[in-house]
Design a protein around this motif. Structure first.
Motif, PDB file in Angstrom:
ATOM      1  N   GLU A 175       0.902  -1.108  -0.053  1.00  0.00           N
ATOM      2  CA  GLU A 175       0.074  -0.088  -0.211  1.00  0.00           C
ATOM      3  C   GLU A 175       0.732   1.257  -0.031  1.00  0.00           C
ATOM      4  O   GLU A 175       0.377   2.169  -0.666  1.00  0.00           O
ATOM      5  CB  GLU A 175      -0.897  -0.224   1.240  1.00  0.00           C
ATOM      6  CG  GLU A 175      -2.036   0.858   1.050  1.00  0.00           C
ATOM      7  CD  GLU A 175      -3.014   0.574   2.310  1.00  0.00           C
ATOM      8  OE1 GLU A 175      -4.272   0.101   1.948  1.00  0.00           O
ATOM      9  OE2 GLU A 175      -2.724   0.834   3.400  1.00  0.00           O
ATOM     10  N   ALA A 176       2.036   1.095   0.772  1.00  0.00           N
ATOM     11  CA  ALA A 176       2.819   2.479   0.793  1.00  0.00           C
ATOM     12  C   ALA A 176       3.667   2.574  -0.427  1.00  0.00           C
ATOM     13  O   ALA A 176       3.482   3.883  -1.016  1.00  0.00           O
ATOM     14  CB  ALA A 176       3.913   2.153   1.929  1.00  0.00           C
ATOM     15  N   ALA A 177       3.772   1.611  -1.248  1.00  0.00           N
ATOM     16  CA  ALA A 177       4.449   1.685  -2.441  1.00  0.00           C
ATOM     17  C   ALA A 177       3.474   2.424  -3.475  1.00  0.00           C
ATOM     18  O   ALA A 177       3.808   3.571  -4.073  1.00  0.00           O
ATOM     19  CB  ALA A 177       5.016   0.490  -3.049  1.00  0.00           C
ATOM     20  N   VAL A 178       2.248   2.019  -3.467  1.00  0.00           N
ATOM     21  CA  VAL A 178       1.273   2.654  -4.460  1.00  0.00           C
ATOM     22  C   VAL A 178       0.958   4.054  -3.930  1.00  0.00           C
ATOM     23  O   VAL A 178       0.942   4.825  -4.778  1.00  0.00           O
ATOM     24  CB  VAL A 178      -0.133   1.784  -4.572  1.00  0.00           C
ATOM     25  CG1 VAL A 178      -0.975   2.429  -5.185  1.00  0.00           C
ATOM     26  CG2 VAL A 178       0.382   0.341  -5.255  1.00  0.00           C
ATOM     27  N   ALA A 179       0.745   4.146  -2.645  1.00  0.00           N
ATOM     28  CA  ALA A 179       0.493   5.489  -2.214  1.00  0.00           C
ATOM     29  C   ALA A 179       1.539   6.323  -2.568  1.00  0.00           C
ATOM     30  O   ALA A 179       1.326   7.618  -3.093  1.00  0.00           O
ATOM     31  CB  ALA A 179       0.244   5.288  -0.697  1.00  0.00           C
ATOM     32  N   LEU A 180       2.830   6.200  -2.334  1.00  0.00           N
ATOM     33  CA  LEU A 180       3.917   7.021  -2.582  1.00  0.00           C
ATOM     34  C   LEU A 180       4.031   7.245  -4.296  1.00  0.00           C
ATOM     35  O   LEU A 180       4.174   8.507  -4.653  1.00  0.00           O
ATOM     36  CB  LEU A 180       5.101   6.865  -2.094  1.00  0.00           C
ATOM     37  CG  LEU A 180       5.230   6.844  -0.594  1.00  0.00           C
ATOM     38  CD1 LEU A 180       6.190   6.089   0.080  1.00  0.00           C
ATOM     39  CD2 LEU A 180       5.078   8.454  -0.189  1.00  0.00           C
ATOM     40  N   ALA A 181       3.840   6.494  -4.853  1.00  0.00           N
ATOM     41  CA  ALA A 181       3.834   6.608  -6.327  1.00  0.00           C
ATOM     42  C   ALA A 181       2.605   7.601  -6.762  1.00  0.00           C
ATOM     43  O   ALA A 181       2.654   8.315  -7.582  1.00  0.00           O
ATOM     44  CB  ALA A 181       3.436   5.253  -7.182  1.00  0.00           C
ATOM     45  N   ILE A 182       1.379   7.070  -6.102  1.00  0.00           N
ATOM     46  CA  ILE A 182       0.296   8.465  -6.395  1.00  0.00           C
ATOM     47  C   ILE A 182       0.727   9.770  -5.888  1.00  0.00           C
ATOM     48  O   ILE A 182       0.153  10.801  -6.564  1.00  0.00           O
ATOM     49  CB  ILE A 182      -0.999   7.865  -5.881  1.00  0.00           C
ATOM     50  CG1 ILE A 182      -1.632   6.612  -6.448  1.00  0.00           C
ATOM     51  CG2 ILE A 182      -2.148   9.044  -5.978  1.00  0.00           C
ATOM     52  CD1 ILE A 182      -2.552   5.859  -5.998  1.00  0.00           C
ATOM     53  N   VAL A 183       1.325   9.867  -4.540  1.00  0.00           N
ATOM     54  CA  VAL A 183       1.644  11.187  -4.471  1.00  0.00           C
ATOM     55  C   VAL A 183       2.559  11.802  -5.206  1.00  0.00           C
ATOM     56  O   VAL A 183       2.654  13.088  -5.555  1.00  0.00           O
ATOM     57  CB  VAL A 183       2.534  11.087  -3.020  1.00  0.00           C
ATOM     58  CG1 VAL A 183       2.926  12.371  -2.530  1.00  0.00           C
ATOM     59  CG2 VAL A 183       1.241  10.557  -1.806  1.00  0.00           C
ATOM     60  N   LEU A 184       3.597  10.936  -5.696  1.00  0.00           N
ATOM     61  CA  LEU A 184       4.671  11.604  -6.795  1.00  0.00           C
ATOM     62  C   LEU A 184       3.879  12.149  -7.886  1.00  0.00           C
ATOM     63  O   LEU A 184       3.971  13.278  -8.474  1.00  0.00           O
ATOM     64  CB  LEU A 184       5.438  10.520  -7.341  1.00  0.00           C
ATOM     65  CG  LEU A 184       6.775  10.221  -6.468  1.00  0.00           C
ATOM     66  CD1 LEU A 184       7.740   9.377  -7.146  1.00  0.00           C
ATOM     67  CD2 LEU A 184       7.316  11.627  -6.350  1.00  0.00           C
ATOM     68  N   ASN A 185       2.938  11.364  -8.483  1.00  0.00           N
ATOM     69  CA  ASN A 185       2.281  11.777  -9.589  1.00  0.00           C
ATOM     70  C   ASN A 185       1.332  13.095  -9.292  1.00  0.00           C
ATOM     71  O   ASN A 185       1.178  13.952 -10.172  1.00  0.00           O
ATOM     72  CB  ASN A 185       1.059  10.758  -9.964  1.00  0.00           C
ATOM     73  CG  ASN A 185       0.177  11.048 -11.155  1.00  0.00           C
ATOM     74  OD1 ASN A 185       0.687  11.602 -12.164  1.00  0.00           O
ATOM     75  ND2 ASN A 185      -0.972  10.871 -10.985  1.00  0.00           N
ATOM     76  N   ILE A 186       0.738  13.204  -8.186  1.00  0.00           N
ATOM     77  CA  ILE A 186      -0.075  14.341  -7.653  1.00  0.00           C
ATOM     78  C   ILE A 186       1.132  15.419  -7.749  1.00  0.00           C
ATOM     79  O   ILE A 186       0.561  16.606  -8.084  1.00  0.00           O
ATOM     80  CB  ILE A 186      -0.550  14.209  -6.167  1.00  0.00           C
ATOM     81  CG1 ILE A 186      -1.750  13.383  -6.176  1.00  0.00           C
ATOM     82  CG2 ILE A 186      -0.769  15.472  -5.552  1.00  0.00           C
ATOM     83  CD1 ILE A 186      -3.013  14.460  -6.899  1.00  0.00           C
ATOM     84  N   TYR A 187       2.130  15.374  -7.266  1.00  0.00           N
ATOM     85  CA  TYR A 187       3.394  16.598  -6.958  1.00  0.00           C
ATOM     86  C   TYR A 187       3.612  16.849  -8.493  1.00  0.00           C
ATOM     87  O   TYR A 187       3.656  18.137  -8.566  1.00  0.00           O
ATOM     88  CB  TYR A 187       4.552  15.937  -6.461  1.00  0.00           C
ATOM     89  CG  TYR A 187       5.542  16.964  -6.156  1.00  0.00           C
ATOM     90  CD1 TYR A 187       5.356  17.954  -5.175  1.00  0.00           C
ATOM     91  CD2 TYR A 187       6.671  16.983  -7.062  1.00  0.00           C
ATOM     92  CE1 TYR A 187       6.159  18.929  -5.240  1.00  0.00           C
ATOM     93  CE2 TYR A 187       7.717  18.082  -6.769  1.00  0.00           C
ATOM     94  CZ  TYR A 187       7.298  19.163  -6.134  1.00  0.00           C
ATOM     95  OH  TYR A 187       8.288  20.254  -5.698  1.00  0.00           O
ATOM     96  N   ASN A 188       3.768  15.987  -9.531  1.00  0.00           N
ATOM     97  CA  ASN A 188       3.884  16.304 -10.879  1.00  0.00           C
ATOM     98  C   ASN A 188       2.775  17.066 -11.229  1.00  0.00           C
ATOM     99  O   ASN A 188       3.154  17.955 -12.365  1.00  0.00           O
ATOM    100  CB  ASN A 188       4.234  14.999 -11.754  1.00  0.00           C
ATOM    101  CG  ASN A 188       5.321  14.392 -11.488  1.00  0.00           C
ATOM    102  OD1 ASN A 188       6.268  15.057 -10.931  1.00  0.00           O
ATOM    103  ND2 ASN A 188       5.554  13.221 -11.849  1.00  0.00           N
TER     104      ASN A 188
END
Lengths: 497, 527, 173, 107
Positions: free
Chosen positions: D79-92
């Motif tokens: 879950e953490a991996a997916v969540a942080l990937a999504i956060v990165l995308n959000i940041y972009n």
């Protein structure tokens, strides 16, 4: 031990087929460089094959994988519904214009869809808390990513982030509730929990706390008040096909899980009382709790839907309201309650998917999701307009559509179980729902199209075929539904009915 | 009475002929307007012929009401049956149609008005295909309600009318059609929900013992619901004079009162009438309103005789208010259609007053008034429609001296207006007389007050005649043409009925007398 | 006082104290490191609970994996200015009230509850038994966890990678 | 009381987990930075895990508790991996990871 594992595998073909399809898609995605929906068709084939093997299992009733998974008519019913939804979602996806910009990643889209389906199918058949949580997370993680699949758009990214945050928190809380439940009962499977609780418990307060926490997670998945706030944002931001699968399949799976979990765990082994309602394990008031949640969902969902302009958002609130209606059936839980939930979900599948489908078709052609901009669409696209009207009328619950039968049955179950106040609220809220559903219809027909867009919209034959595949059951189920009743009734034998 | 065509009962033909017509229309191309119109006329024409057959062979001596054996043209097929579940018993929904003295007149009325409606819809130009398809669906719904003897079926037909009506008003109506349509929709939908909940409560309270298997079977069969012996012990609506029975009666009553419409549930009617196109006004006033009183007689009265007797004064009082209030409002209108709309409220009040008397006279008068009012308002709305088509105006003060320009039209319209006024020799007189006589026996003062409504009616109708037909013709109205052949076709049958039933009402009364006497006995003996 | 008791209190204080620092720190990097100490504290508590393998997994996966991920996340989503490390705290009062209420309620219930304690003998090692269970009763969750990780990897890659320039045309909104 | 304090048993561990849980809840409710919220979730998951392991040590549950704990760690990682990937995308997309600034969807 090995024998049992091998035997269990032989009972697990639908899931195995989906897992294998997932692998095939990964390989195909590596090999095929063309940007088309090949992987989607492979997944469709996988779903169909899984459906066929599922049919071979109908009627079986056993527990496999060391009591982790129940293969019973109840789970078959839900799995059939899920696969049906999955098939429709793929048919939607291959036509979706939103996905066009992401064709180079479409393989991943279908991989995640396969993962989500696998998770949902295990959600409805798990009888072990760990398995249940794993399946829950498998579904959730795939859907978090799917919601954000069109990641170039801001709103898709935002909705996926909101979804994962709310989802992670609520599943964390649910897990804490599970841990308490396991601690109290010393059992990890729902039958063991029931056994430990049979004949009352001294830990009523702690149990109620843990149920409350578990309800947070499950309430999140079915998007019921007060755990609903993610739904509108997520539905609006997600691609239509994903919004549809969240509104339908994920809800179906969550209800399957909810019913199995509550009815097996917290029903007193004594069975039915005189009046035909279940004896609940003493000291646990989960059905009152669910009743209040159902009422809140109906009230809030319907009232908020009134002032939405984005049609996906409107459908999101409407699906919150529908979760409320369905939850009424869970509250009753007596045989009629469960079969009414199943009937409702079956009909809900067609009508809600239908509504999302027409919304997607209109979006493909006009690029709008605003209800205000639906003006005159009924005249520009007569068939689609009529179809959307029928789906919305069915969602309202007016005969002779399937939605009416669904409502009738669930209201009837509630009346016969004596939940008059709940039915009264539901009836009142049905009237409220009329306003926002009819608003779409009104905009489509009562106004002329804007001058810049008067040309008729043409749809290809293929899209009409899919449309009819959704429309015909919606209408037919309003007139003749005896087989569905039988199917639903036969599917609840596992609860000793 | 057995009567079938191709092995399918006459009532099924009657109900589903319009649906067949609708399907044919949907398959015809948009452009072929005349074919569409003729299909609609054919479908409703078949209904008229079938209604004629029914009139000819209907056995006037059979009781009906609560006795399944004495219904006529019965068609009963198992529709949805789900086998036994321990605590619910068998679930059974039947496709159950039948006619008795109460419904036969309504069926005849429906078929006539439906055909007249098609004729007067001939010059609809906008979206012809959609219009007639919805129209025929509406006709099916209305006809179905009158012949259904299974509550579930009754409810389905009842609600089937909703959507077509919504669109017919909302798409083909006047300037404020949207508001009128949604108002109509919501009022009726609210009533529908109340009826649905009551229906469910009844369903769970009623179970008859299947003679074949000895099983206890829950049923939607209206006739079984009338038998006190069929109520299960501890059911929500079991027993006599319980609070829940009163609540259920009230819920149903509100639903039907909305349709009738009785004060204070009437506010949708003027809007709907004013905005609806002429043929839809005709249908609305001619048939739809009768569904309300029919529902009271078919469902409220025999299923809840105890509650009916308990609430009877209340009902009569509402009827009185409706009569007076409707008439007064009609007096105050200067829109021709609104005037007729309010007069409908007043006249339907007479129906309710008559049936609330709970004696044979009043009951016969009430049901006859339902029929007569259907015919009379149809004539009146057609009359307004003729003027509106020619001038696009409906204001009473916009006209004057029409008699000079359109003498034949004026003659026919005046017959209708005098019938509405209750002139002896025309049909309105007979039924109003019976209703008031019956009511007088039951409640003196209420009736006496109500009769003053007749005086008000007379005054506003005479005043209207004076304003519209008599006097000097305004400049702009001097080139009005008299009736066309099509308009004659719509008017003449109704006018003939008005006169015929005014002079010799016996054929109509004979049809229903037996059944209604039985209904009165049935209620007064407490079921 | 026994050694285990001392160790329990020591580790508990580390765990809770670090968690509190994590929650109340204004600097996200500090928070992340505080979380690390808290997680290590939890791992030590596992050791006290005879769960050596879980403790090791906790250290490996949490401290070694998840925490690194979080730190990466922090680094990638801030532009290196210390200003951006600040985190805002909102609805402090309602959140604290709710949290304190939850804690108080849970503790009250935990203390009141009459737990059925059964003394378990200290096992020599749990790895063997856990391994047998994984291949036996827990074979299905084991496999499903594999699928879950596969899906998570696909998802994470999908979300984290930037689209290649020629295909990344912004959508019309 | 002293006696009770001196012998850490099941309740003691549960109390630790309760405090950890409420701290996690606090972070989730009061932080606007997405990564902080995710860290709060990790605390909640850990507190549940402490419960599991404690139950497996002190009650009849046995090794099942540890097993579940193991799986929870795996799930948390995924879950953490997916969540942080999504956060990165959000940041972009948004150049921010503050929940208040990411609010296109409202209504």
């Amino acid at each position: 031990m090995v024998e049992q594992t091998l035997y269990s595998i032989s009972q697990f073909y639908p899931e195995i087929i989906i897992t294998l399809t997932l692998c095939v898609i990964i390989v195909t995605d590596l090999l095929i460089k063309e940007e088309n929906h090949t992987t989607g068709w492979i997944l469709l084939g996988g779903f169909v094959l899984a459906g066929l093997t599922l049919m071979l299992q109908f009627g079986r009733n056993e527990s496999v994988f060391f009591d982790m998974i129940a293969i019973d008519p109840f789970s078959h019913f839900f799995k059939a519904l899920l696969l049906l939804t999955g098939i429709f979602i793929i048919l939607f996806s291959v036509q979706s214009r939103e996905l066009n910009n992401y064709m180079h990643r479409i393989g991943e889209y279908y991989m995640l869809l396969a993962g989500m389906m696998l998770g949902m199918m295990m959600m409805v058949s798990s009888s072990n808390l760990l398995m249940l949580f794993l399946a829950f997370e498998l579904t959730s993680i795939s859907s978090y990513v799917l919601v954000g699949f069109t990641k170039q758009t801001k709103r898709s990214s935002e909705s996926s982030m909101k979804y994962i945050i709310y989802g992670a928190v609520s599943s964390g809380v649910m897990l804490y509730g599970f841990s308490l439940l396991i601690g109290i009962t010393g059992a990890v499977d729902i039958y063991g929990i029931n056994e430990a609780l049979a004949g009352g418990t001294e830990h009523a307060l702690l149990l109620n706390i843990s149920i409350l926490m578990i309800l947070v997670g499950m309430g999140f998945k079915i998007a019921v008040v007060p755990f609903h706030f993610w739904a509108p944002d997520v539905y609006e931001g997600a691609p239509v096909s994903i919004a549809a699968i969240l509104a339908v399949a994920s809800k179906i799976a969550a209800f399957g899980l909810l019913i199995r979990f509550f009815s097996v765990s917290f029903i007193d082994a004594g069975g039915l009382t005189e009046s035909g309602s279940w004896q609940v394990v003493e000291g646990i008031h989960w059905n009152q709790l669910l009743g209040v949640m159902a009422a809140l969902a109906m009230i809030l969902g319907n009232l908020t839907a009134l002032r939405q302009d984005n049609i996906k958002r409107m459908l999101a609130y409407s699906s919150i309201a529908h979760a409320g209606y369905i939850l009424m059936g869970v509250v009753i839980l007596a045989g009629e309650g469960i079969s009414s939930v199943m009937i409702y979900l079956f009909i809900y599948l067609f009508m809600n998917l239908g509504a999302f489908y027409v919304v997607m078709l209109f979006y493909n052609k006009t690029g709008t999701e605003s209800i205000e901009k639906y003006k005159g669409l009924g005249k520009r696209a007569p068939l689609q307009g009529v179809a959307l009207t029928i789906f919305l009328v069915s969602l309202t619950g007016i005969p002779p559509t399937g939605g009416f039968v669904a409502k009738l049955y669930i209201f009837g179950a509630a009346v016969s179980a004596g939940w008059i106040w709940l039915v009264a609220i539901a009836g009142l809220m049905t009237i409220v729902s009329l306003f926002y559903y009819i608003r779409v219809v009104r905009n489509m027909y009562f106004y002329e199209p804007e001058e810049t867009a008067v040309k008729p919209i043409r749809f290809n034959v293929w899209s009409n075929v899919v449309l009819f595949a959704l429309l015909i059951p919606t209408l037919l189920l309003g007139i003749y539904f005896a087989p569905l009743l039988e199917f639903a009734r036969n599917s609840i034998h596992m609860f000793g009915m | 009475m057995e009567f079938s065509i191709f092995g399918i009962g006459i009532l099924t033909w009657l109900v589903f002929a319009p649906i067949v017509g609708m399907i044919i229309i949907l398959m015809l191309p948009d452009k072929n307007r005349n074919a569409i119109r003729w299909t609609a006329a054919g479908a409703t024409g078949i209904q008229v012929i079938l209604a004629g057959v029914i009139f000819a062979i209907f056995d006037r001596s059979k009781l009906g009401i609560n006795d399944a054996e004495s219904f006529q043209f019965i068609e009963k097929y198992s529709w949805i049956t789900v086998e036994a579940v321990p605590w619910v018993g068998r679930i059974e929904i039947n496709y159950f149609l039948g006619l008795d003295g109460l419904s036969v007149l309504m069926v005849i009325l429906t078929s006539i008005i439906a055909l007249i409606g098609v004729i007067s819809s001939w010059n609809i130009q906008k979206m012809v295909k959609g219009y007639f398809a919805l129209y025929l669906l509406l006709v099916t719904g209305m006809m179905g309600v009158f012949v259904a003897l299974d509550f579930f079926l009754f409810f389905i037909f009842w609600e089937v009318m909703l959507l077509p009506m919504y669109f017919l008003i909302g798409l083909w109506g006047g300037p404020r059609r949207e508001y009128a349509a949604i108002k109509f929709f919501i009022y009726t939908f609210v009533g529908g929900i109340l009826m649905l909940l009551t229906m469910l409560a009844l369903y769970f309270s009623v179970a008859y013992t299947d003679p074949a298997s000895g099983q206890s079977v829950h049923t939607f069969n209206i006739l079984h619901m009338m038998n006190p012996a069929n109520y299960v012990e501890g059911g929500l609506l079991s027993g006599v004079d319980t609070t829940w029975r009163y609540v259920a009666w009230m819920a149903l009553f509100i639903n039907f009162a909305i349709k009738i419409p009785l004060f204070p549930f009437h506010t949708w009617l003027p809007d709907a009438h004013v905005e609806a196109p002429t043929p839809i006004s005709v249908i609305l006033a001619g048939i739809l309103l009768k569904l309300g009183t029919y529902g009271l007689l078919r469902i409220n009265f025999p299923i809840f005789p105890d509650a009916t007797i308990y609430f009877v004064y209340f009902m009569a009082a509402l009827a009185m208010i409706s009569i007076i209030y409707g008439a007064l409002c009609a007096m105050a209108q200067d829109d021709f259609k609104k005037l007729i709309a309010y007069s409908s409220i007043s006249h339907m009040g007479i129906v309710v007053l008559g049936i609330a008397a709970l004696n044979t006279q009043g009951m016969v008068g009430g049901v006859l008034q339902m029929f007569n009012h259907g015919i009379i308002t149809a004539v009146l709305f057609l009359a307004v429609g003729v003027l509106y088509d020619r001038t696009k105006k409906r204001g009473l003060y916009d006209f004057g001296g029409i008699a000079n320009q359109m003498p034949k039209y004026t003659g026919l319209a005046m017959i209708g207006m005098f019938a509405a006024l209750g002139l002896p020799g025309l049909n309105g007189f007979v039924s109003e007389l019976f209703s008031f006589l019956g009511a007088f026996e039951a409640y003196k003062w209420i009736t006496i007050i109500s009769v003053t409504g007749i005086i008000i009616t007379a005054s506003y109708i005479l005043w209207t005649i004076q304003r519209v037909f008599l006097g000097k013709t305004p400049e702009k109205l001097t080139d009005l043409k008299d009736l066309t052949l099509r308009e004659y076709l719509a008017f003449i049958p109704l006018i003939i009925l008005i006169i015929l039933l005014g002079i010799y009402p016996a054929p109509a009364i004979e049809l229903m007398n037996t059944s209604l006497s039985h209904l009165v006995d049935f209620i007064n003996t407490g079921g | 006082m026994e050694l285990t008791t001392i160790l329990f209190y020591l580790f508990s204080i580390i765990t809770i104290g670090a968690a509190a620092v994590m929650v109340f720190s204004k600097n996200i990097v500090h928070s992340a490191f505080a979380l690390m100490f808290s997680l290590i504290g939890v791992a030590s508590l596992y050791v006290l609970l005879y769960a050596d393998f879980i403790a090791a997994t906790q250290l490996l996966v949490y401290v070694g994996g998840i925490l690194i991920l979080i730190l990466f996340g922090v680094m990638l989503t801030t532009q290196g200015h210390s200003f951006d490390f600040k985190t805002i705290t909102v609805n402090l009062v309602p959140a604290s009230i709710l949290s304190v209420a939850v804690a108080a309620m849970l503790i009250f219930v935990f203390v009141k509850t009459d737990w059925l304690i059964s003394e378990v003998a200290e096992p020599n090692e749990t790895i063997y038994d856990l391994g047998m269970m994984l291949m036996g009763d827990y074979i299905l969750p084991f496999i499903v966890a594999g699928v879950l990780l596969l899906i998570a990897i696909i998802g994470a890659i999908l979300m984290a990678t930037r689209l290649s320039p020629q295909t990344s045309k912004p959508d019309t909104e | 009381m002293i006696q009770w304090l001196a012998e850490p048993g099941l309740t003691h561990f549960l109390i630790v987990s309760a405090i950890l849980f409420s701290l996690g809840l606090m972070a989730v409710l009061s932080k606007r930075n997405v990564i902080m919220v995710l860290m709060g979730v990790e605390l909640i998951l850990n507190s549940a895990n402490i419960n599991m392991i404690a139950f497996s040590r002190f009650t009849d549950l046995g090794l099942d508790g540890q097993m579940i704990g193991l799986f929870i760690i795996i799930i948390a990682a995924a879950e953490a991996a997916v969540a942080l990937a999504i956060v990165l995308n959000i940041y972009n997309r948004f150049n921010s990871i503050n929940l208040d600034e990411i609010s296109l969807l409202k209504g």
